[in-house]
Design a protein around this motif. Structure first.
Motif, PDB file in Angstrom:
ATOM      1  N   GLU A 105      -9.993  99.962  87.061  1.00  0.00           N
ATOM      2  CA  GLU A 105      -8.620 100.400  86.771  1.00  0.00           C
ATOM      3  C   GLU A 105      -8.656 101.633  85.870  1.00  0.00           C
ATOM      4  N   ASN A 106      -7.657 102.495  85.996  1.00  0.00           N
ATOM      5  CA  ASN A 106      -7.650 103.755  85.251  1.00  0.00           C
ATOM      6  C   ASN A 106      -7.563 103.583  83.740  1.00  0.00           C
ATOM      7  N   THR A 107      -7.185 102.408  83.283  1.00  0.00           N
ATOM      8  CA  THR A 107      -7.167 102.147  81.833  1.00  0.00           C
ATOM      9  C   THR A 107      -8.166 101.044  81.484  1.00  0.00           C
ATOM     10  N   GLY A 108      -9.129 100.810  82.366  1.00  0.00           N
ATOM     11  CA  GLY A 108     -10.076  99.722  82.178  1.00  0.00           C
ATOM     12  C   GLY A 108     -11.299 100.108  81.360  1.00  0.00           C
ATOM     13  N   PHE A 109     -12.239  99.176  81.318  1.00  0.00           N
ATOM     14  CA  PHE A 109     -13.519  99.386  80.640  1.00  0.00           C
ATOM     15  C   PHE A 109     -14.609  99.521  81.691  1.00  0.00           C
ATOM     16  N   PHE A 110     -15.573 100.384  81.402  1.00  0.00           N
ATOM     17  CA  PHE A 110     -16.730 100.551  82.275  1.00  0.00           C
ATOM     18  C   PHE A 110     -17.984 100.474  81.412  1.00  0.00           C
ATOM     19  N   ALA A 111     -18.880  99.558  81.753  1.00  0.00           N
ATOM     20  CA  ALA A 111     -20.150  99.413  81.032  1.00  0.00           C
ATOM     21  C   ALA A 111     -21.284  99.808  81.955  1.00  0.00           C
ATOM     22  N   ALA A 112     -22.124 100.728  81.493  1.00  0.00           N
ATOM     23  CA  ALA A 112     -23.268 101.205  82.274  1.00  0.00           C
ATOM     24  C   ALA A 112     -24.541 100.949  81.485  1.00  0.00           C
TER      25      ALA A 112
ATOM     26  N   ARG B 212     -13.783 111.212  89.328  1.00  0.00           N
ATOM     27  CA  ARG B 212     -12.517 111.781  88.869  1.00  0.00           C
ATOM     28  C   ARG B 212     -11.823 110.847  87.863  1.00  0.00           C
ATOM     29  N   LYS B 213     -12.642 110.378  86.896  1.00  0.00           N
ATOM     30  CA  LYS B 213     -12.146 109.488  85.837  1.00  0.00           C
ATOM     31  C   LYS B 213     -12.377 110.147  84.487  1.00  0.00           C
ATOM     32  N   ARG B 214     -11.530 109.769  83.524  1.00  0.00           N
ATOM     33  CA  ARG B 214     -11.690 110.214  82.136  1.00  0.00           C
ATOM     34  C   ARG B 214     -11.982 108.996  81.287  1.00  0.00           C
ATOM     35  N   ALA B 215     -12.816 109.179  80.263  1.00  0.00           N
ATOM     36  CA  ALA B 215     -13.193 108.018  79.442  1.00  0.00           C
ATOM     37  C   ALA B 215     -13.549 108.438  78.021  1.00  0.00           C
ATOM     38  N   LYS B 216     -13.395 107.480  77.133  1.00  0.00           N
ATOM     39  CA  LYS B 216     -13.864 107.608  75.751  1.00  0.00           C
ATOM     40  C   LYS B 216     -15.056 106.683  75.590  1.00  0.00           C
ATOM     41  N   VAL B 217     -16.007 107.086  74.762  1.00  0.00           N
ATOM     42  CA  VAL B 217     -17.158 106.235  74.469  1.00  0.00           C
ATOM     43  C   VAL B 217     -16.754 105.248  73.377  1.00  0.00           C
ATOM     44  N   VAL B 218     -16.853 103.970  73.689  1.00  0.00           N
ATOM     45  CA  VAL B 218     -16.556 102.916  72.723  1.00  0.00           C
ATOM     46  C   VAL B 218     -17.816 102.562  71.937  1.00  0.00           C
ATOM     47  N   TYR B 219     -18.955 102.523  72.657  1.00  0.00           N
ATOM     48  CA  TYR B 219     -20.199 102.050  72.035  1.00  0.00           C
ATOM     49  C   TYR B 219     -21.399 102.553  72.822  1.00  0.00           C
ATOM     50  N   VAL B 220     -22.429 102.964  72.102  1.00  0.00           N
ATOM     51  CA  VAL B 220     -23.721 103.311  72.707  1.00  0.00           C
ATOM     52  C   VAL B 220     -24.762 102.393  72.087  1.00  0.00           C
TER      53      VAL B 220
END
Length: 193
Positions: free
Chosen positions: A127-134, A158-166
């Protein structure tokens, strides 16, 4: 085979999973899935090509006394993604923890392309406001390279994201200062916007 080096990263998924529909790709025996369930996820889908792994994920889910909100799918992750994209399915949190694509330095270029492909395609299920973990356990890929791979995958999807945690492997998986390649595990949690 439970990959204890992901322990802290799994706890982070647990923290953010409440009320989310979670997809765990390359789920193996369900470590991230279980933690999403324990964190109050609305539903969890575990996908792995190995049927015995998904059967163990189901068993581990029940051993943790979790409700009947888990689906385990034994399928090639690339095929699963293609099928779900065609169906227009989306999840609130997508976790992608593939096996090492770079077993040697010689395979690095191919591995980078494989990571970019699986991450960009998986991002399209988010989802465009979801979380993505790689995540990556390839020691030949540095943290900086991994972040570049993720940036490229986000762009392709074509997504934009902020880094929450590395993150990396757990604190009990130490490595010598002179051998930074032994900091093999990379984990990044993104918040899409």
């Amino acid at each position: 085979g439970f990959f204890l080096d992901q322990r802290e990263n799994r706890f982070l998924v647990r923290k953010y999973a409440k009320d989310l529909n979670v997809l765990n790709m390359f789920s193996y025996t369900g470590g991230f899935s279980i933690n999403a369930g324990l964190g109050g996820a609305r539903s969890v889908t575990s996908v792995d090509i190995a049927k015995p792994a998904t059967e163990n994920a189901v068993l581990n889910w029940s051993l943790n006394n979790l409700s009947d909100t888990h689906e385990a799918v034994a399928e090639n992750c690339f095929d699963f993604i293609a099928r779900k994209l065609e169906a227009g399915k989306k999840w609130d949190m997508v976790i992608v923890d593939p096996p090492s694509f770079a077993p040697s330095k010689k395979s690095l270029d191919k591995a980078i392309n494989s990571y970019e492909k699986i991450f960009s395609e998986s991002l399209r299920l988010c989802e465009n406001t979801g979380f993505f973990a790689a995540s990556s356990c390839s020691s030949h890929i540095t943290t900086e390279m991994f972040l570049d791979i993720c940036k490229s995958a986000l762009s392709k999807a074509r997504k934009r994201a902020k880094v929450v945690y590395v993150g990396a492997q757990g604190f009990d998986h130490t490595y010598p200062v002179a051998l930074t390649e032994m900091r093999y595990l990379k984990f990044v949690l993104f918040k899409l916007f």
